[in-house]
Design a protein around this motif. Structure first.
Motif, PDB file in Angstrom:
ATOM      1  N   GLU A  48       0.832  -1.209   0.000  1.00 38.67           N
ATOM      2  CA  GLU A  48       0.000   0.000   0.000  1.00 38.67           C
ATOM      3  C   GLU A  48       0.866   1.258   0.000  1.00 38.67           C
ATOM      4  N   LEU A  49       1.959   1.249   0.792  1.00 40.16           N
ATOM      5  CA  LEU A  49       2.852   2.406   0.847  1.00 40.16           C
ATOM      6  C   LEU A  49       3.493   2.651  -0.511  1.00 40.16           C
ATOM      7  N   GLY A  56       1.899   9.607  -5.667  1.00 35.67           N
ATOM      8  CA  GLY A  56       2.264  10.945  -5.246  1.00 35.67           C
ATOM      9  C   GLY A  56       1.516  11.417  -4.028  1.00 35.67           C
ATOM     10  N   THR A  57       0.744  10.556  -3.417  1.00 34.78           N
ATOM     11  CA  THR A  57       0.002  10.968  -2.216  1.00 34.78           C
ATOM     12  C   THR A  57       0.863  10.890  -0.982  1.00 34.78           C
ATOM     13  N   LEU A  58       2.051  10.301  -1.134  1.00 34.28           N
ATOM     14  CA  LEU A  58       2.939  10.141   0.000  1.00 34.28           C
ATOM     15  C   LEU A  58       4.323  10.594  -0.421  1.00 34.28           C
ATOM     16  N   SER A  59       4.927  11.495   0.419  1.00 38.72           N
ATOM     17  CA  SER A  59       6.246  12.012   0.084  1.00 38.72           C
ATOM     18  C   SER A  59       7.300  10.972   0.396  1.00 38.72           C
TER      19      SER A  59
END
Length: 412
Positions: A48-49, A56-59
């Motif tokens: 999931e990560l 792009g939802t997670l830096s």
């Protein structure tokens, strides 16, 4: 009794040895399954990560931080599982299951044995009490029951024989003689029964064999000249009667039959030695007279006996064969008789005065006789329907008569 319970406890331990490893193994499997679940969950979270990072939802910093936390959490879970496995036990729930299993197996095993088994067998006192309760009837009770049975069925030959032997065992010779007499009337001239009756009568008379015992024994030895008991008792009868030479004749025929029994042979030797001393003490004249009387008469009838071929299939080898000579006119009682078996056929038999059924009733007293051979289907000396017969008459009793005898008819 202590040994029994020790063995029981050992068997319960053996049974638990099959159960405990299984419970223990289940606990280990639960720890292993939990570790596998943690790894699967961690992989799913990592996937999931990666998707969130790609979208792009997670830096990158958030991704690295979250991934590090996930790895630390998984490591902590796996270390906890290893500690539980290394502890070597199933834990609190597993221990309870094990304790319950041990108690359950022990209680159920003992209870089932006490209910279904025979615990009194391990207790000597209880076992003796049970044996006392189940004690067999006394000899008197069994004899009373047998007497009652014979009153209801007086034709029971086996019952009379058993009663006679029982009375002999308890030394009630009068009643034994009564039982054997009843049996003798039923089976008609069976040598073994006649000898048993003679023995009972003699014992009831304090060992005196003269009179009816002597008559029965002489008749039995005539029917069964090779019977060891008959020869033994016949020698005793003649010795008591003062016929020492005839007693020696009977015991002389008996002795070779006892070759495999040294003790009996010694007894016969002692009897013969005593009879010889008595014979010598009687004086030369009487001794010679007795010896002459003891010898078989010169008149001998030789019977050559065969069975007709058409009747061969109707007989069995073990069936009795009676060969006899009786007066042509006068009493029907055999003057001489020999008992053989069908398996002896064809055979040659010599009939003479030494085989007389009753003293004084012998071949020499008659000029003509009937010579016969009969196969008895029942084994009785008295003729019966279905017996096979062959007779020749008249036969002149003088010199050495020879008779060709064929068994070729059936008694209706």
């Amino acid at each position: 009794m202590t040994l029994f319970w020790i063995i029981t406890a050992a068997m319960i331990v053996v049974a638990l040895a099959f159960i405990v490893p299984s419970l223990w193994r289940k606990s280990e499997l639960r720890v292993s399954d939990r570790d596998k679940q943690n790894v699967v969950i961690a992989r799913e979270r990592l996937a999931e990560l990666n998707n969130e990072l790609a979208a792009g939802t997670l830096s990158d910093e958030e991704y690295e931080q979250t991934k590090l936390e996930l790895e630390q959490t998984l490591l902590i879970d796996l270390e906890a599982g290893d500690e539980a496995a290394q502890a070597g036990g199933p834990g609190k729930a597993g221990m309870l299951a094990l304790l319950f299993s041990v108690l359950f197996v022990a209680v159920v095993t003992v209870s089932a044995y006490l209910y279904l088994g025979t615990p009194q067998l391990v207790d000597p006192a209880a076992m003796q009490a049970q044996q006392a309760d189940q004690e067999l009837p006394s000899i008197e009770e069994m004899m009373t029951a047998l007497v009652d049975r014979l009153k209801e069925n007086p034709e029971d030959a086996e019952g009379w024989y058993l009663l006679g032997r029982t009375y002999m065992a308890v030394k009630d010779y009068q009643k034994a003689a009564f039982a054997f007499d009843k049996l003798n009337q039923l089976v008609s001239d069976q040598p073994s029964i006649m000898l048993a009756l003679a023995d009972a009568l003699a014992m009831a008379s304090g060992g005196d064999m003269q009179g009816r015992p002597a008559e029965l024994i002489r008749k039995a030895v005539g029917l069964a000249p090779q019977d060891q008991t008959a020869l033994w008792l016949a020698g005793m009868v003649e010795d008591q009667a003062g016929n020492h030479a005839r007693a020696l004749q009977h015991w002389g025929r008996l002795k070779p039959m006892l070759a495999d029994d040294p003790e009996s042979t010694q007894q016969v030797d002692r009897l013969m030695a005593a009879a010889q001393r008595k014979l010598a003490a009687a004086g030369p004249g009487e001794a010679v007279e007795q010896q002459v009387a003891a010898q078989p008469a010169r008149q001998v009838i030789t019977a050559r006996i065969t069975l007709a071929a058409e009747l061969a299939a109707r007989v069995k080898p073990e069936e009795s064969l009676f060969v006899y000579a009786r007066a042509l006119e006068g009493p029907k009682m055999p003057l001489a008789a020999v008992r053989l078996k069908v398996s002896d056929l064809p055979t040659t038999v010599q009939l003479n005065d030494g085989q007389a059924m009753v003293p004084g009733m012998n071949l020499s007293r008659f000029d003509q006789v009937v010579v016969g051979a009969r196969i008895s289907r029942s084994g009785n000396a008295i003729a019966a329907s279905g017996d096979l017969l062959g007779e020749v008459s008249p036969v002149v009793v003088k010199g050495d008569a020879v008779v060709e005898l064929v068994i070729d008819s059936v008694i209706p």
